[in-house]
Design an enzyme around this catalytic site. Structure first.
Site, PDB file in Angstrom:
ATOM      1  N   HIS A  75      32.536  24.364  44.916  1.00  0.00           N
ATOM      2  CA  HIS A  75      32.163  23.262  43.878  1.00  0.00           C
ATOM      3  C   HIS A  75      31.855  22.150  45.070  1.00  0.00           C
ATOM      4  CE1 HIS A  75      33.430  24.899  39.951  1.00  0.00           C
ATOM      5  NE2 HIS A  75      34.127  25.631  41.009  1.00  0.00           N
TER       6      HIS A  75
ATOM      7  N   CYS B 206      29.447  28.292  41.837  1.00  0.00           N
ATOM      8  CA  CYS B 206      30.541  29.229  41.312  1.00  0.00           C
ATOM      9  C   CYS B 206      30.167  30.082  40.236  1.00  0.00           C
ATOM     10  CB  CYS B 206      31.624  28.227  41.157  1.00  0.00           C
ATOM     11  SG  CYS B 206      33.082  29.242  41.233  1.00  0.00           S
TER      12      CYS B 206
ATOM     13  N   GLU C 153      30.729  19.567  43.992  1.00  0.00           N
ATOM     14  CA  GLU C 153      30.799  18.037  43.032  1.00  0.00           C
ATOM     15  C   GLU C 153      32.267  17.950  43.017  1.00  0.00           C
ATOM     16  OE1 GLU C 153      30.630  21.245  42.065  1.00  0.00           O
ATOM     17  OE2 GLU C 153      31.901  21.640  40.381  1.00  0.00           O
TER      18      GLU C 153
ATOM     19  N   ARG D 118      33.386  38.773  41.168  1.00  0.00           N
ATOM     20  CA  ARG D 118      33.805  37.811  40.510  1.00  0.00           C
ATOM     21  C   ARG D 118      35.150  37.736  41.007  1.00  0.00           C
ATOM     22  NH1 ARG D 118      33.276  38.246  34.532  1.00  0.00           N
ATOM     23  NH2 ARG D 118      34.105  36.163  34.491  1.00  0.00           N
TER      24      ARG D 118
HETATM   25  N1  GLN Z   1      35.703  33.157  38.253  1.00  0.00           N
HETATM   26  C1  GLN Z   1      34.717  32.369  37.249  1.00  0.00           C
HETATM   27  C2  GLN Z   1      33.716  33.327  36.506  1.00  0.00           C
HETATM   28  O1  GLN Z   1      33.862  34.405  36.854  1.00  0.00           O
HETATM   29  C3  GLN Z   1      33.890  31.248  37.999  1.00  0.00           C
HETATM   30  C4  GLN Z   1      35.108  30.145  38.517  1.00  0.00           C
HETATM   31  C5  GLN Z   1      34.305  28.863  38.591  1.00  0.00           C
HETATM   32  O2  GLN Z   1      33.175  28.455  38.361  1.00  0.00           O
HETATM   33  N2  GLN Z   1      34.966  27.892  39.243  1.00  0.00           N
HETATM   34  O3  GLN Z   1      33.064  32.763  35.702  1.00  0.00           O
END
Ligand code: GLN
Length: 211
Positions: A171, A78, A173, A105
């Site tokens: 994710h 992420c 995890e 993002r």
């Molecule tokens: N949207 C977040 C970012 O731009 C990332 C979100 C996440 O790691 N769950 O950093």
């Protein structure tokens, strides 16, 4: 073999628990010098702009460049994917550029549009299914020729690898499913054997000249 988990911000603790469940020792990495003692690194999800500020304040960028150049595997989930990408869109921000992808993002919507799903991937031993949680996840908008897509969702790549760098938009995890951590641990094991990092560390080294 010990895997470091970047512990500046985000859900690093759950990555350590996921690694512990598959019997892989891990340590929190809070200072760049600690990278010398680990054979692979997880960059967790969190908030990529905040992570960048902290990485900059603690001088992580040159140390991560050396770590990557030595062939030690890095797994970004992420926000970690965003930091590892070659290009970051909406809004643009600095990134390490270790994997030739463009990341947009928050491209799956806001926090309340977060979701859990099941993905299918061929991780080298035939097709496997595993659970994945998407939270304000980035979308991979461009995939370079050297990048291998590993899993997709709705026709779009959500997990990819280029050499020693693995990224996931989701994710792993946050579920009890060990599949993705097992895959990364295998990457680290292979790299450790190939580069003799394990032998070097066992000798109390950390001397990059020996890698
Ligand atoms: N949207 C977040 C970012 O731009 C990332 C979100 C996440 O790691 N769950 O950093």
């Amino acid at each position: 073999m010990k895997i470091g988990v970047l512990a500046l911000q985000g859900d690093f603790d759950l990555h350590r628990k996921a690694l512990a469940r598959i019997g892989v020792p891990s340590v929190e990495v809070r200072k760049a010098a600690q990278l010398d003692g680990v054979s692979g690194l997880v960059i967790p999800g969190g908030e990529s702009t905040t992570l960048l500020k902290l990485m900059d304040a603690w001088d992580f960028v040159p140390a991560l460049e050396t770590f990557h150049a030595a062939g030690r595997p890095i797994f970004g989930t992420c926000a970690g994917l965003i930091l590892l990408a070659r290009e970051v869109e909406r809004p643009a921000q600095f990134s390490l550029g270790f994997i030739d992808i463009a990341a947009e993002r928050n491209a799956y919507g806001r926090q309340r549009e977060s979701f859990e799903t099941e993905l299918e991937a061929d991780l080298g031993q035939g097709s496997v299914r595993f659970k994945a949680v998407f939270i304000r996840a980035p979308r991979i908008r461009r995939l370079g020729a050297a990048v291998r897509p590993l899993a997709e969702l709705g026709g779009e790549c959500v997990m990819a690898r280029q050499g020693s760098v693995l990224v996931a938009a989701f994710h792993p995890e946050l579920t009890e499913d060990p599949t993705v951590h097992q895959y990364f641990a295998a990457m680290v094991r292979t790299a450790t054997t190939a580069h003799g990092i394990g032998a070097n560390l066992a000798a109390g080294g950390g001397d990059r000249g020996a890698i």
